[in-house]
Design a protein around this motif. Structure first.
Motif, PDB file in Angstrom:
ATOM      1  N   GLY A   1     -53.380  -1.860  10.715  1.00  0.00           N
ATOM      2  CA  GLY A   1     -53.649  -0.433  10.906  1.00  0.00           C
ATOM      3  C   GLY A   1     -52.731   0.435  10.080  1.00  0.00           C
ATOM      4  N   ALA A   2     -51.461   0.103  10.068  1.00  0.00           N
ATOM      5  CA  ALA A   2     -50.496   0.877   9.278  1.00  0.00           C
ATOM      6  C   ALA A   2     -50.787   0.752   7.789  1.00  0.00           C
ATOM      7  CB  ALA A   2     -49.072   0.418   9.582  1.00  0.00           C
ATOM      8  N   ALA A   3     -51.179  -0.435   7.355  1.00  0.00           N
ATOM      9  CA  ALA A   3     -51.479  -0.649   5.936  1.00  0.00           C
ATOM     10  C   ALA A   3     -52.658   0.205   5.480  1.00  0.00           C
ATOM     11  CB  ALA A   3     -51.754  -2.123   5.665  1.00  0.00           C
ATOM     12  N   GLY A   4     -53.546   0.543   6.399  1.00  0.00           N
ATOM     13  CA  GLY A   4     -54.706   1.352   6.062  1.00  0.00           C
ATOM     14  C   GLY A   4     -54.476   2.841   6.170  1.00  0.00           C
ATOM     15  N   SER A   5     -53.249   3.242   6.428  1.00  0.00           N
ATOM     16  CA  SER A   5     -52.940   4.660   6.607  1.00  0.00           C
ATOM     17  C   SER A   5     -51.927   5.132   5.580  1.00  0.00           C
ATOM     18  CB  SER A   5     -52.357   4.893   8.016  1.00  0.00           C
ATOM     19  OG  SER A   5     -51.898   6.220   8.138  1.00  0.00           O
ATOM     20  N   SER A   6     -52.118   6.339   5.107  1.00  0.00           N
ATOM     21  CA  SER A   6     -51.123   6.940   4.210  1.00  0.00           C
ATOM     22  C   SER A   6     -50.075   7.719   5.000  1.00  0.00           C
ATOM     23  CB  SER A   6     -51.818   7.874   3.217  1.00  0.00           C
ATOM     24  OG  SER A   6     -52.445   8.944   3.918  1.00  0.00           O
ATOM     25  N   LEU A   7     -50.227   7.774   6.322  1.00  0.00           N
ATOM     26  CA  LEU A   7     -49.317   8.557   7.164  1.00  0.00           C
ATOM     27  C   LEU A   7     -48.110   7.760   7.659  1.00  0.00           C
ATOM     28  CD1 LEU A   7     -51.983  10.429   9.298  1.00  0.00           C
ATOM     29  CD2 LEU A   7     -50.805  11.225   7.245  1.00  0.00           C
ATOM     30  N   VAL A   8     -48.235   6.432   7.685  1.00  0.00           N
ATOM     31  CA  VAL A   8     -47.159   5.583   8.181  1.00  0.00           C
ATOM     32  C   VAL A   8     -46.986   4.378   7.270  1.00  0.00           C
ATOM     33  CG1 VAL A   8     -47.476   6.247  10.600  1.00  0.00           C
ATOM     34  CG2 VAL A   8     -48.681   4.254   9.704  1.00  0.00           C
ATOM     35  N   ARG A   9     -45.793   3.784   7.353  1.00  0.00           N
ATOM     36  CA  ARG A   9     -45.544   2.513   6.669  1.00  0.00           C
ATOM     37  C   ARG A   9     -44.612   1.691   7.540  1.00  0.00           C
ATOM     38  NH1 ARG A   9     -40.744   1.274   3.669  1.00  0.00           N
ATOM     39  NH2 ARG A   9     -39.226   2.944   3.863  1.00  0.00           N
ATOM     40  N   VAL A  10     -44.868   0.410   7.613  1.00  0.00           N
ATOM     41  CA  VAL A  10     -43.993  -0.506   8.342  1.00  0.00           C
ATOM     42  C   VAL A  10     -42.946  -1.014   7.362  1.00  0.00           C
ATOM     43  CG1 VAL A  10     -43.806  -2.652   9.646  1.00  0.00           C
ATOM     44  CG2 VAL A  10     -45.833  -1.197   9.930  1.00  0.00           C
TER      45      VAL A  10
END
Length: 112
Positions: free
Chosen positions: A21-30
């Motif tokens: 899910g995080a990989a598919g978002s430009s708003l967050v990164r793990v």
């Protein structure tokens, strides 16, 4: 916009949904993950291109703003309190805690 930097504690099966899910978002990164089983953290770190750290190292990282707590329910409150004590925001898988008293203590710590 600069993405919010996340850390994940608990590298079991459910963690894959959060990493993807995080990989598919430009708003967050793990940035990093941790698990009591070092080999579990290292496997997820390699799979998703993040750092494998100890819980203490992850909580000490000044770049990590939000920690996703994916530990087993019996330790949700204890780990959540560690995250709050480290000055970070906490997102916890359900249930919030194993007991009402633990949930109240966690909510009180977050409110201060």
């Amino acid at each position: 916009m600069t993405p919010v930097t996340l850390g994940i504690i608990g590298c079991g099966n459910i963690s894959d949904a959060y990493f993807r899910g995080a990989a598919g978002s430009s708003l967050v990164r793990v940035k990093a993950c941790a698990d009591l089983r070092r080999e579990a953290a290292e496997a997820k770190a390699q799979l998703y291109g993040v750092q494998a750290l100890t819980v203490d190292e992850l909580l000490a990282d000044p770049e990590i703003e939000i920690v996703i707590n994916l530990t087993v329910p019996l330790v949700h409150a204890a780990v959540g309190l560690q995250i709050i004590a480290a000055g970070k925001h906490v997102y916890s898988e359900k249930p919030l805690a194993a007991t009402l008293a633990d949930a109240r203590a966690l909510a009180q710590a977050a409110a201060t």
